[in-house]
Design an enzyme around this catalytic site. Structure first.
Site, PDB file in Angstrom:
ATOM      1  N   LYS A  22       1.020  -1.224   0.149  1.00 45.33           N
ATOM      2  CA  LYS A  22       0.376   0.073  -0.442  1.00 45.33           C
ATOM      3  C   LYS A  22       0.862   1.106   0.187  1.00 45.33           C
ATOM      4  O   LYS A  22       0.707   2.407  -1.168  1.00 45.33           O
ATOM      5  CB  LYS A  22      -0.988   0.294   1.136  1.00 45.33           C
ATOM      6  CG  LYS A  22      -1.814   1.261   1.876  1.00 45.33           C
ATOM      7  CD  LYS A  22      -2.348   1.421   2.939  1.00 45.33           C
ATOM      8  CE  LYS A  22      -1.649   1.911   3.666  1.00 45.33           C
ATOM      9  NZ  LYS A  22      -1.138   3.035   4.299  1.00 45.33           N
ATOM     10  N   ASN A  23       1.979   1.058   0.941  1.00 48.48           N
ATOM     11  CA  ASN A  23       2.712   2.678   0.588  1.00 48.48           C
ATOM     12  C   ASN A  23       3.137   2.967  -0.226  1.00 48.48           C
ATOM     13  O   ASN A  23       4.537   4.272  -0.437  1.00 48.48           O
ATOM     14  CB  ASN A  23       3.499   2.456   2.551  1.00 48.48           C
ATOM     15  CG  ASN A  23       2.120   2.503   3.664  1.00 48.48           C
ATOM     16  OD1 ASN A  23       1.836   3.437   3.409  1.00 48.48           O
ATOM     17  ND2 ASN A  23       3.065   2.813   4.504  1.00 48.48           N
ATOM     18  N   CYS A 115      -4.694   8.610   9.459  1.00 48.25           N
ATOM     19  CA  CYS A 115      -4.805   7.972  10.836  1.00 48.25           C
ATOM     20  C   CYS A 115      -4.741   8.978  11.599  1.00 48.25           C
ATOM     21  O   CYS A 115      -3.389   9.479  11.474  1.00 48.25           O
ATOM     22  CB  CYS A 115      -3.940   6.688  10.564  1.00 48.25           C
ATOM     23  SG  CYS A 115      -4.267   5.132   9.764  1.00 48.25           S
ATOM     24  N   ARG A 120       0.586  15.393  12.861  1.00 44.38           N
ATOM     25  CA  ARG A 120       1.426  14.984  11.405  1.00 44.38           C
ATOM     26  C   ARG A 120       1.166  16.375  10.190  1.00 44.38           C
ATOM     27  O   ARG A 120       0.563  15.893   9.426  1.00 44.38           O
ATOM     28  CB  ARG A 120       0.650  13.597  10.960  1.00 44.38           C
ATOM     29  CG  ARG A 120       0.979  12.651  11.625  1.00 44.38           C
ATOM     30  CD  ARG A 120       0.021  11.250  11.286  1.00 44.38           C
ATOM     31  NE  ARG A 120       1.027  10.651   9.695  1.00 44.38           N
ATOM     32  CZ  ARG A 120       0.010   9.562   9.134  1.00 44.38           C
ATOM     33  NH1 ARG A 120      -0.836   9.024   9.406  1.00 44.38           N
ATOM     34  NH2 ARG A 120       1.015   8.925   8.141  1.00 44.38           N
ATOM     35  N   ASP A 303       5.326   1.274  11.681  1.00 49.02           N
ATOM     36  CA  ASP A 303       4.374   0.294  11.124  1.00 49.02           C
ATOM     37  C   ASP A 303       4.101  -0.689  11.513  1.00 49.02           C
ATOM     38  O   ASP A 303       3.369  -1.903  11.467  1.00 49.02           O
ATOM     39  CB  ASP A 303       4.590   0.393   9.704  1.00 49.02           C
ATOM     40  CG  ASP A 303       3.913   1.621   9.437  1.00 49.02           C
ATOM     41  OD1 ASP A 303       3.522   3.044  10.004  1.00 49.02           O
ATOM     42  OD2 ASP A 303       3.309   2.130   7.890  1.00 49.02           O
ATOM     43  N   ARG A 395      -8.309   0.016   5.026  1.00 46.96           N
ATOM     44  CA  ARG A 395      -7.278   0.099   4.301  1.00 46.96           C
ATOM     45  C   ARG A 395      -6.103  -0.016   3.631  1.00 46.96           C
ATOM     46  O   ARG A 395      -5.442   1.246   3.112  1.00 46.96           O
ATOM     47  CB  ARG A 395      -7.261   1.752   4.670  1.00 46.96           C
ATOM     48  CG  ARG A 395      -8.559   2.328   4.894  1.00 46.96           C
ATOM     49  CD  ARG A 395      -7.756   4.157   5.950  1.00 46.96           C
ATOM     50  NE  ARG A 395      -6.850   4.823   5.290  1.00 46.96           N
ATOM     51  CZ  ARG A 395      -6.398   4.847   6.688  1.00 46.96           C
ATOM     52  NH1 ARG A 395      -6.988   5.477   7.822  1.00 46.96           N
ATOM     53  NH2 ARG A 395      -4.919   6.413   5.242  1.00 46.96           N
TER      54      ARG A 395
HETATM   55  C1  UD1 Z   1       4.472   7.020   6.143  1.00 50.28           C
HETATM   56  C2  UD1 Z   1       3.772   6.237   5.540  1.00 50.28           C
HETATM   57  C3  UD1 Z   1       3.395   5.819   6.908  1.00 50.28           C
HETATM   58  C4  UD1 Z   1       4.539   5.320   8.273  1.00 50.28           C
HETATM   59  C5  UD1 Z   1       5.453   6.312   7.970  1.00 50.28           C
HETATM   60  C6  UD1 Z   1       6.868   6.107   8.761  1.00 50.28           C
HETATM   61  C7  UD1 Z   1       2.889   6.333   3.757  1.00 50.28           C
HETATM   62  C8  UD1 Z   1       1.620   6.392   2.343  1.00 50.28           C
HETATM   63  N1  UD1 Z   1       2.837   6.589   4.775  1.00 50.28           N
HETATM   64  O1  UD1 Z   1       3.574   8.320   7.037  1.00 50.28           O
HETATM   65  O2  UD1 Z   1       2.313   4.291   7.010  1.00 50.28           O
HETATM   66  O3  UD1 Z   1       4.151   5.243   9.405  1.00 50.28           O
HETATM   67  O4  UD1 Z   1       5.790   7.261   6.702  1.00 50.28           O
HETATM   68  O5  UD1 Z   1       6.755   5.240   8.267  1.00 50.28           O
HETATM   69  O6  UD1 Z   1       3.649   6.182   3.162  1.00 50.28           O
HETATM   70  N2  UD1 Z   1       6.050  15.016   9.572  1.00 50.28           N
HETATM   71  C9  UD1 Z   1       6.825  16.526  10.123  1.00 50.28           C
HETATM   72  N3  UD1 Z   1       6.782  17.380   9.839  1.00 50.28           N
HETATM   73  C10 UD1 Z   1       6.464  16.299   7.338  1.00 50.28           C
HETATM   74  C11 UD1 Z   1       6.074  15.608   7.152  1.00 50.28           C
HETATM   75  C12 UD1 Z   1       6.333  14.657   8.368  1.00 50.28           C
HETATM   76  O7  UD1 Z   1       6.028  16.329  11.372  1.00 50.28           O
HETATM   77  O8  UD1 Z   1       6.025  17.595   6.538  1.00 50.28           O
HETATM   78  C13 UD1 Z   1       6.413  14.064  10.880  1.00 50.28           C
HETATM   79  C14 UD1 Z   1       5.805  13.287  10.981  1.00 50.28           C
HETATM   80  O9  UD1 Z   1       3.933  13.646  11.972  1.00 50.28           O
HETATM   81  C15 UD1 Z   1       5.403  11.860  11.994  1.00 50.28           C
HETATM   82  C16 UD1 Z   1       6.757  12.117  11.446  1.00 50.28           C
HETATM   83  O10 UD1 Z   1       7.567  12.990  10.507  1.00 50.28           O
HETATM   84  O11 UD1 Z   1       6.083  12.483  13.447  1.00 50.28           O
HETATM   85  C17 UD1 Z   1       7.559  10.582   9.999  1.00 50.28           C
HETATM   86  O12 UD1 Z   1       6.368  11.387   9.063  1.00 50.28           O
HETATM   87  P1  UD1 Z   1       6.980  11.006   7.946  1.00 50.28           P
HETATM   88  O13 UD1 Z   1       8.313   9.679   7.480  1.00 50.28           O
HETATM   89  O14 UD1 Z   1       6.517  11.696   6.811  1.00 50.28           O
HETATM   90  O15 UD1 Z   1       5.568   9.497   7.637  1.00 50.28           O
HETATM   91  P2  UD1 Z   1       4.675   9.641   6.355  1.00 50.28           P
HETATM   92  O16 UD1 Z   1       5.372  10.332   4.733  1.00 50.28           O
HETATM   93  O17 UD1 Z   1       2.774  10.445   6.601  1.00 50.28           O
END
Ligand code: UD1
Length: 416
Positions: A22-23, A115, A120, A303, A395
């Site tokens: 999915k990711n 989620c 986030r 995850d 999902r």
């Molecule tokens: C992706 C995965 C999710 C997984 C996560 C971490 C997908 C669709 N989802 O989520 O399943 O749990 O990676 O491996 O691929 N952050 C910020 N600012 C930003 C972006 C992120 O502060 O602009 C913070 C987030 O709040 C979080 C951390 O960075 O605390 C990690 O987030 P990120 O690696 O971006 O995860 P996702 O891409 O949302």
């Protein structure tokens, strides 16, 4: 809304085929906004989030069909607005912003939902796109972006965010000149996206490292691409084998991407053996407690945190889980306690003392991986567990109850 009714039914035995990730599929689908010409993606899992992504692509001007794991996409005249009703259910949909800016020079995308596992924000995404020359305004829950052609830049991410790395990688592919991206996420799904973009004609190098270099190209073309297998789904079924004291063969398991998970499961006493077409998993010895810290890849993935917590509930001795990626990712814990687990939370750490048995109970699923962990706990529990609010599970896990029932579980889906 559906619920899953799980009767603890002893050890699982059999074969489970691991679906596409999915990711990896979600960012690749958003990247499909950019190429001209037909695209064929195979090994795409049948999930609610994939349907939502296809609907979003339709609204943005791309025709899609999804049959038997294959998505075919062709974009015509693109539209620049991604409406709230679609974006709110799925955080990954914010990834259409960069591709729209790169192709149209403008985009209006609702701020995402997804989620409930923490605040986030998308600040790192926006900062990266700004470095490439975009400007943004936030109006009534929407991000409105503009640019007069994107230009390559040297960007160092404050944190190796998976989504931000993917987002900037896409936009930089069509930017003018070279981009050097530092402190990138090294998750295998980022590499899968880069491989897809390269198959479309992008020039990205450095995959799997924290520095990605992108030579911008004027146009991307359609291609055929097979999405990687889902390492989190595979890890979840590894825990299912161990927690029920059964034995599962996981076909198409992307084992080479699962070092941190395999290392911790083996430390707990799980026997994992790689074979040419998959991986055989069973409980080797008595399960023992371990300490897990979630980290960006190649560290232990957040995850897979909830699932290993379920296993720790039944391991001998004490375990700890430190959650370092998301601030609010212990919502499964109170539900496990209702099933008889002994877990205490202090700050970002959960302390688990193994118990002899879990007992079935009605529990509430709060996010995707939490839901999976409650299903795992239910498989091992004495009596009946009802996992309510399972839309999150749909999902992220393709045919979860069919796959587990095929290996001897007793799971029914009922209307709540
Ligand atoms: C992706 C995965 C999710 C997984 C996560 C971490 C997908 C669709 N989802 O989520 O399943 O749990 O990676 O491996 O691929 N952050 C910020 N600012 C930003 C972006 C992120 O502060 O602009 C913070 C987030 O709040 C979080 C951390 O960075 O605390 C990690 O987030 P990120 O690696 O971006 O995860 P996702 O891409 O949302």
């Amino acid at each position: 809304m559906d619920k899953l009714v799980i009767r603890g039914n002893g050890p699982l035995h059999g074969k489970i085929c691991i679906s596409g990730a999915k990711n990896a599929a979600l960012p690749i689908l958003m990247a499909c906004i950019m190429p001209n010409g037909p695209i064929e993606l195979t090994n795409v899992p049948k999930l609610a989030d994939i349907n939502t992504s296809c609907k979003l692509l339709n609204i943005l001007g791309c025709e899609t069909t999804f049959e038997n794991g294959t998505v075919r996409i062709e974009c015509g005249q693109r539209n620049h607005e991604a409406p709230y009703d679609l974006v709110r259910t799925m955080r990954a949909s914010v990834l259409c912003l960069g591709p729209l800016l790169a192709t149209l020079g403008e985009a209006k995308v609702a701020l995402p939902g997804g989620c409930a596992i923490g605040a986030r924000p998308v600040d790192l995404h926006l900062k990266g796109l700004e470095a490439l020359g975009a400007t943004f305004e936030l109006t009534e829950g929407y991000i409105e972006g503009r640019c007069d052609g994107l230009k390559g830049a040297h960007i160092t991410f404050d944190f190796p965010s998976v989504g931000a790395t993917e987002h900037i990688l896409m936009a930089a592919s069509l930017a003018e000149g070279e981009s050097i991206l530092e402190n990138c996420a090294r998750e295998p799904e980022v590499t899968d996206l880069a491989n897809f973009l390269n198959a479309c004609g992008a020039k990205i190098s450095g995959m799997g490292t924290s520095i990605l270099t992108v030579q911008g190209v004027p146009e991307l073309k359609g291609c055929k691409y097979k999405v990687m297998a889902d390492r989190i789904e595979a890890g979840t079924y590894m825990v299912a084998a161990a927690i029920t004291d059964g034995e599962l063969f996981l076909e198409d398991c992307p084992f080479h991407e699962m070092d941190a998970v395999a290392y911790k499961l083996r430390e707990m006493g799980v026997w994992i053996h790689e074979k040419p077409t998959g991986v055989l998993v069973r409980r080797g010895t008595e399960l023992v407690g371990v300490d897990v810290n979630t980290r960006p890849h190649p560290g232990y993935p957040t995850d897979m945190q909830a699932q290993i917590t379920a296993l720790m509930c039944l391991a001998k001795g004490a375990s700890t889980v430190e959650e370092n990626i998301f601030e609010n990712r212990f919502m499964h814990v109170m539900e496990m306690v209702r099933m008889g687990a002994d877990i205490r939370i202090k700050g970002r750490t959960a302390m688990i003392r193994g118990v002899d048995r879990l007992m079935g109970a009605p529990v509430m699923a709060s996010d995707l991986r939490a839901s999976a962990s409650l299903v795992l706990a239910g498989l091992a529990a004495k009596g009946t567990t009802e996992v309510r609010r399972i839309y999150h599970l749909d999902r992220g896990y393709e045919n979860i109850e069919q796959k587990l029932n095929g290996a001897g579980a007793d799971i029914r889906r009922e209307k709540q």
